[in-house]
Structure formats: structure tokens, C-alpha cells
Design an enzyme around this catalytic site. Structure first.
Site, PDB file in Angstrom:
ATOM      1  N   ASP A   1       0.858  -1.172   0.000  1.00 40.93           N
ATOM      2  CA  ASP A   1       0.000   0.000   0.000  1.00 40.93           C
ATOM      3  C   ASP A   1       0.899   1.228   0.000  1.00 40.93           C
ATOM      4  OD1 ASP A   1      -2.485   1.487   0.423  1.00 40.93           O
ATOM      5  OD2 ASP A   1      -3.220  -0.355   1.353  1.00 40.93           O
TER       6      ASP A   1
ATOM      7  N   ASP B   1      -3.168   4.540  -2.397  1.00 40.99           N
ATOM      8  CA  ASP B   1      -4.278   5.060  -1.613  1.00 40.99           C
ATOM      9  C   ASP B   1      -4.752   6.423  -2.127  1.00 40.99           C
ATOM     10  OD1 ASP B   1      -5.681   4.532   1.077  1.00 40.99           O
ATOM     11  OD2 ASP B   1      -4.981   6.594   1.342  1.00 40.99           O
TER      12      ASP B   1
ATOM     13  N   GLU C   1      -6.145   3.576  -6.269  1.00 45.32           N
ATOM     14  CA  GLU C   1      -7.448   3.736  -5.617  1.00 45.32           C
ATOM     15  C   GLU C   1      -7.945   5.117  -6.022  1.00 45.32           C
ATOM     16  OE1 GLU C   1      -9.725   3.647  -1.329  1.00 45.32           O
ATOM     17  OE2 GLU C   1      -7.962   4.864  -1.651  1.00 45.32           O
TER      18      GLU C   1
ATOM     19  N   HIS D   1     -11.267  -3.493   2.947  1.00 45.05           N
ATOM     20  CA  HIS D   1     -11.260  -3.105   4.358  1.00 45.05           C
ATOM     21  C   HIS D   1     -12.109  -1.866   4.638  1.00 45.05           C
ATOM     22  CE1 HIS D   1      -8.472  -0.509   2.373  1.00 45.05           C
ATOM     23  NE2 HIS D   1      -8.390   0.248   3.444  1.00 45.05           N
ATOM     24  N   ASP D   2     -12.646  -1.238   3.590  1.00 42.30           N
ATOM     25  CA  ASP D   2     -13.495  -0.056   3.765  1.00 42.30           C
ATOM     26  C   ASP D   2     -14.968  -0.348   3.514  1.00 42.30           C
ATOM     27  OD1 ASP D   2     -11.264   1.580   4.235  1.00 42.30           O
ATOM     28  OD2 ASP D   2     -11.012   2.011   2.099  1.00 42.30           O
TER      29      ASP D   2
HETATM   30  C1  NOJ Z   1      -8.509   4.902   1.623  1.00 37.39           C
HETATM   31  C2  NOJ Z   1      -8.221   3.724   2.478  1.00 37.39           C
HETATM   32  O1  NOJ Z   1      -8.634   2.563   1.835  1.00 37.39           O
HETATM   33  C3  NOJ Z   1      -8.912   3.955   3.801  1.00 37.39           C
HETATM   34  O2  NOJ Z   1      -8.885   2.833   4.631  1.00 37.39           O
HETATM   35  C4  NOJ Z   1      -8.255   5.129   4.461  1.00 37.39           C
HETATM   36  O3  NOJ Z   1      -8.945   5.439   5.654  1.00 37.39           O
HETATM   37  C5  NOJ Z   1      -8.250   6.360   3.566  1.00 37.39           C
HETATM   38  N1  NOJ Z   1      -7.908   6.056   2.205  1.00 37.39           N
HETATM   39  C6  NOJ Z   1      -7.261   7.371   4.063  1.00 37.39           C
HETATM   40  O4  NOJ Z   1      -5.956   6.897   3.890  1.00 37.39           O
END
Ligand code: NOJ
Length: 579
Positions: A98, A222, A278, A353-354
Site C-alpha cells: 500500500d 491510496d 485507488e 477493508h473499507d
Molecule cells: C482509503 C483507504 O482505503 C482507507 O482505509 C483510508 O482510511 C483512507 N484512504 C485514508 O488513507
């Protein structure tokens, strides 16, 4: 379309904190991951995407990095990392790291210098601005943001613009020491780096190069779509269901492609990597630039439209209890399948994970069809074009956590949203709690369920977040033993992709777009054709396969002992035919 290894690969995402704890402190770690490489090998995946393992004060579980070149103490040491990488490579598994460089932690040495004084050499590594004197803002804004007014040297100030943080509250923090505000699109402890500063870009590119030299296999970047901020940082309209202006205005900013092309030239093009951006807020047109076939930026995008189909119509925000509606979902997936065909590459996923667990959004979490629905969802996902991502536990049909009280939330997004929406938008706790419970990122972050022993075999200590109580029935040990388990179904889907160019590269053609229960599509490559049939509902349905598939070969079917071609579908039945 060019053939490449990362188009043919299947990725498995590990959230290290919740994967496997080797030392009993209740937090997953690198040796824990190493101990499970054989499990991943057996599943058949090619690439691990490792959520951040760098040094971090853990305001956002590692997405707030205080040292990009050291390992988080709870996770182990750099020697542990090196060994994990070596062992993974020995087993033919790649590791993608990441890369969190839209922001760092406020405890990063760069930021600690930056906030010292305005003349500091690192001041411009971050985005500092003067506040707006109250006399320059409307009465309405003064009232709306009364709680955010600060007083400095006898003057009352509001933040430089009306943007909100994605984790609630304003996107700015006032720093008394120098009398200016710094920007943080995420938590207060995640100040945004200033990508306009070429020294910052050089620092980031050099750091990436050192990781590449170590032998890692790529980067998941990210919120990389947010790194270039709009000129002048203008205030924006306040969306429905929000208190502040939308920081998403930073998505696909004016220089983002220039920055990524520079990154590509200086770092990425020199190594054989897999790179995935992302890209929050990405449109089809923008995706064609980020992930273009000519490969001047990144390999693929990771976008969010399809997982936003169950947004709350009443308030216009993500918090909701409703199911993901199938018709808009299919149409959106179709849009991306067709839109990127031959010009760019996409990631295909439903969990990370989100996101809450997909089985709770689209399947029968906790019900009689738990396993069959998990297999059904996996079927329509894994037969599409794009690089598939499996999130830890998805291959076991892990579900949402049965939250009963806000005190059980660990994630700052959920905690802050609960507070802000009850206090500032006056949504009652009774209405809001079930919505946050259903969509909270914590649902994805409960410990991996390895077996039916104490704490699901995740730790010998007390886990940092509670284990889902269904671990006694839903766990890896049980599923590894049982040939018809969800695990073995995923294993088969992965093997099918590995053996079929049609699945990887074939064209996509959606059938029955308006059917609310059935997700049916074809894939074609040359003379070859695939029919994917999934009943994503609890209803029994009649469905006659197109005649040309009567002689089709059955590749996979989630109901044993039934003839897939019988013209009838049980709840959540799914199969794939090839001719
Ligand atoms: C995206 C990530 O997937 C998430 O988990 C994170 O909180 C935010 N970006 C900030 O880094």
C-alpha cells in the site's frame, strides 16, 4: 488488448491488523501472515495486497504513516518483512504494498518540521493557508460553522474554505504556533502532502524506488486521485446529508495525470510491477487516462461507483440499512465492462477493508443461503473482465458483525459520523445506529476466522476488535476439510480464470438488464463463449438457457446434484457454461 501477468492474476487483500496474530498481543502481524502463506497458496491466489504495515500511530489503522521506511512495531520488524517477501516469492506469490502518499501522519518527521515555523525548509511539504476573517464570510456561514471559529491575535477566523474531512468535521486544523490552518482530507492526524512541491514528489519517488529495489511487486495507491488539489482551493456546494463542502472536489485534479506520468517515468517504468490506483471519484473518461493501455500512468483503477449503489436516498450518504439493488448494480458494472474495453483495465471487487461484507449487502448473511449466496456473488464477480480482488475472509463467506451499541465501533469514520450526524444533522440515534452498524468499515475488520477455537484462532490474547460470533460455524479449518465449502468454490473460480483466456480477456455482454433477481451475461473471445447465470435473490425462478448453450460444458455450479440446464433456478443458484 495486450496480455500481461497482472491482467491474469487474482489478488488477495490482507488487512494485517486482523489477519493472524503470532505473539498473543491481540493484533495481527507479519509472522502471522507468513504462517498462512500455505493457506493462500492452496486457495491459488497470485498476489497479496498488503494494507499498510509501515510505522504509524494508528489513528486510521496504518493509513497514517509516520515512517514510510520502517515497520509498525505491533506488526514486527523489517527483518520480518524481508522474510515474508522471500517466503512469498518462494511460493510464487507476489506482494503489492500500500502506498499512502496523499497524506502522511502528523507524527511524520516531515510534518513535525513543517509545523515548526513558516520559514522551515519543510513548511511547503504540506498545505498551509491563512484562515478567513469572519468579516469576509456570509452570516449564514458564520452561523453554520460557529463551532469552528477560532480566535488568533484578536481576530476571529474560519477555516480557509468550507471543505469537510471524509471522516467528519472541517478539513482544516488551526495550528496556534504559526497561526495558519493545514489541510487534511482525512483525519486530523493525516495532513495532506503538497504534491505541487517538486521536492515532495522527489521524496516520494525516491522512497518508492527503495521499496522496488527491495524486490516488492507493486503498489496499491491510496486515494491517488486526490493528490492534485483544485487551484485556489475554492469552497464548494454542501451536498445533501453533509455538514461541510465536499473534499471530493479534489478528485482528478488539474495535475494528477502529470504527477502520475512523472511517477511512471521516474519509478514505475523501471520495474516489472503491478500498480493499482485507488481512484475515488474517477469517471470512465478519467479511468481511461489513469489505466490507459499505453501504460503511461498505472496498470488499473480501483473505483467505487458499483459499491455506492446502496447509498441512502433519504439523506444522500453512505449510511443505510438497505440491500444493494441488483438492476443499478448490473448496469453500472456493465458500464465499466464496456467502457474500458480495449482501452484501460479495471479491478473487480465487492469487498475490501473499507466496505461492509458483501454477503450482508447482496446475499443471505446469517440465513439458510449463506454459503450458496456467497458462491453466487463470487460467480458473477469472478467471471467478469478485470483483475479480481478477494478480501480476507470473503472466501469463507465471513459476514457483518452483529453490532448492538456504538461503543463497539473501533473505526474513526464510524465513530465520528455517529457523533456528527446525531449532533449536527439531528438524526436520531435510533435511526442512525442501524445504518452505521450495517455500513461500518469495522464489519470488514473483525479478525479472520481460522478455526472454532478461542478467538477463532486469530490470537491467543484479547483481539483488538471482537471476533464475529459466527466463527464456530464459519471458519477456515472447517471449510478446508469440506469439498463443497465456499473456500473450495473460490479455489475453483481462481483455477478457472488461470486456465481461460476467455475469462480474462473475453468481451462482456449483459442479458436481462432489467431483471431484479437474475444477473446473466455472456463473455466471448473468438469462437468461444461463456454463459454466466446467477440468481441473486431468494426467489425461485424459471430461466431457459439460450439454445446455443444446450451443448455447453458446465464449468462451475453452486448447487450439487441438480441439472444446471433444467430451466429452473433455486434461490441464489449460479452456474457457468462454456461453448
Ligand atoms: C482509503 C483507504 O482505503 C482507507 O482505509 C483510508 O482510511 C483512507 N484512504 C485514508 O488513507
Amino acid at each position: 488488448m495486450k496480455k500481461t501477468w497482472w491482467k491474469e492474476a487474482v489478488v488477495y487483500q490482507i488487512y494485517p491488523r486482523s489477519f493472524c496474530d503470532s505473539n498473543g498481543d491481540g493484533i495481527g502481524d507479519l509472522p502471522g501472515i507468513e504462517s498462512k502463506l500455505d493457506y493462500l497458496k492452496e486457495l491459488g491466489i497470485d498476489v497479496i495486497w498488503l494494507s499498510p504495515v509501515y510505522r504509524s500511530p494508528n489513528d486510521d489503522n496504518g493509513y497514517d504513516i509516520s515512517d514510510y521506511e520502517d515497520i509498525m512495531e505491533e506488526f514486527g520488524t523489517m527483518a520480518d518483512f524481508d522474510r515474508l517477501l522471500k517466503k512469498a516469492h518462494e511460493k510464487g506469490i507476489k506482494i503489492v504494498m500500500d502506498l499512502v502518499v496523499n497524506h502522511s501522519s502528523d507524527e511524520h518527521a516531515w510534518f513535525m518540521e513543517s509545523r515548526k515555523d513558516k520559514e522551515n525548509a519543510k513548511r511547503d511539504y504540506y498545505i498551509w493557508r491563512k484562515g478567513r476573517p469572519l468579516s469576509t464570510v456570509s452570516k449564514e456561514e458564520q452561523e453554520r460553522f460557529a463551532g469552528d471559529i477560532v480566535e488568533y491575535q484578536g481576530e476571529k477566523l474560519l477555516p480557509p474554505n468550507n471543505w469537510g474531512s471524509f471522516f467528519s468535521g472541517p478539513a482544516w486544523v488551526f495550528d496556534e504556533k504559526t497561526g495558519e490552518f493545514y489541510l487534511h482530507l482525512f483525519s486530523k492526524k493525516q495532513p495532506d502532502l503538497n504534491w505541487e512541491n517538486e521536492i515532495v514528489r522527489k521524496e516520494v519517488f525516491d522512497m518508492m524506488t527503495r521499496w522496488c529495489e527491495k524486490g516488492i511487486d507493486g503498489f496499491r495507491m491510496d486515494v491517488i486521485s486526490l493528490i492534485s488539489k483544485p487551484e485556489g482551493l475554492p469552497s464548494t456546494e454542501i451536498p445533501k446529508g453533509a455538514v461541510y463542502g465536499d473534499g471530493a472536489v479534489c478528485a482528478n485534479g488539474p495535475r494528477v495525470h502529470e504527477f502520475l506520468q512523472e511517477m511512471n517515468q521516474k519509478v514505475l517504468s523501471k520495474y516489472d510491477l503491478m500498480t493499482v490506483g485507488e481512484t475515488a471519484g474517477v469517471t470512465l473518461e478519467e479511468a481511461k487516462k489513469y489505466a490507459n493501455e499505453a501504460q503511461t500512468e498505472l496498470n488499473m483503477v480501483f473505483q467505487f461507483e458499483h459499491v455506492s449503489m446502496d447509498e441512502n436516498p433519504k439523506y444522500g450518504f453512505k449510511w443505510n440499512t438497505g440491500r444493494m439493488p441488483l438492476v443499478p448494480l448490473k448496469k453500472n458494472l456493465e458500464k465499466w465492462q464496456l467502457g474500458l474495453k480495449d482501452v484501460a483495465w479495471n479491478s473487480i471487487y465487492l469487498c475490501n477493508h473499507d466496505q461492509p461484507r458483501v454477503i450482508a449487502r447482496l446475499g443471505d448473511d446469517g440465513g439458510q443461503y449463506r454459503e450458496r449466496s456467497a458462491k453466487c456473488i463470487a460467480t458473477f464477480l469472478h467471471m467478469m473482465q478485470g483483475t479480481p480482488y478477494i478480501y480476507q475472509g470473503e472466501e469463507l463467506s465471513m459476514g457483518n458483525y452483529p453490532f448492538t451499541d456504538p461503543s463497539q465501533f473501533r473505526d474513526l469514520e464510524s465513530i465520528n459520523a455517529y457523533e456528527e450526524l446525531t449532533e449536527k444533522l439531528h438524526i436520531s440515534p435510533e435511526e442512525l445506529f442501524p445504518m452505521i452498524a450495517h455500513k461500518s468499515r469495522d464489519n470488514a475488520r473483525t479478525p479472520m476466522q481460522w478455526n472454532s477455537e478461542k478467538e477463532a484462532g486469530f490470537t491467543t490474547g484479547t483481539p483488538w476488535i471482537s471476533v464475529n460470533p459466527n466463527y464456530t460455524t464459519v471458519n477456515a479449518e472447517e471449510q478446508l476439510k469440506r469439498p463443497d465449502s465456499v473456500f473450495h468454490y473460490y479455489q475453483k473460480l481462481i483455477a478457472l480464470r488461470h486456465s481461460s483466456e476467455l475469462i480474462v480477456y473475453g468481451d462482456f455482454h449483459l442479458l436481462l438488464p432489467e431483471d431484479p433477481d437474475l444477473f446473466v451475461y455472456e463473455r466471448t473471445l473468438g469462437e468461444k463463449k461463456l454463459l454466466v447465470v446467477c440468481n441473486v435473490s431468494e426467489n425461485e425462478r424459471d430461466f431457459a438457457i439460450p439454445e446455443e448453450f444446450n451443448a455447453g460444458k458446465l464449468l462451475i455450479h453452486n448447487v450439487e446434484g441438480e441439472d444446471a440446464k433444467r430451466g429452473h433456478l433455486l434461490p441464489y443458484e449460479a452456474f457457468v457454461l462454456e461453448i
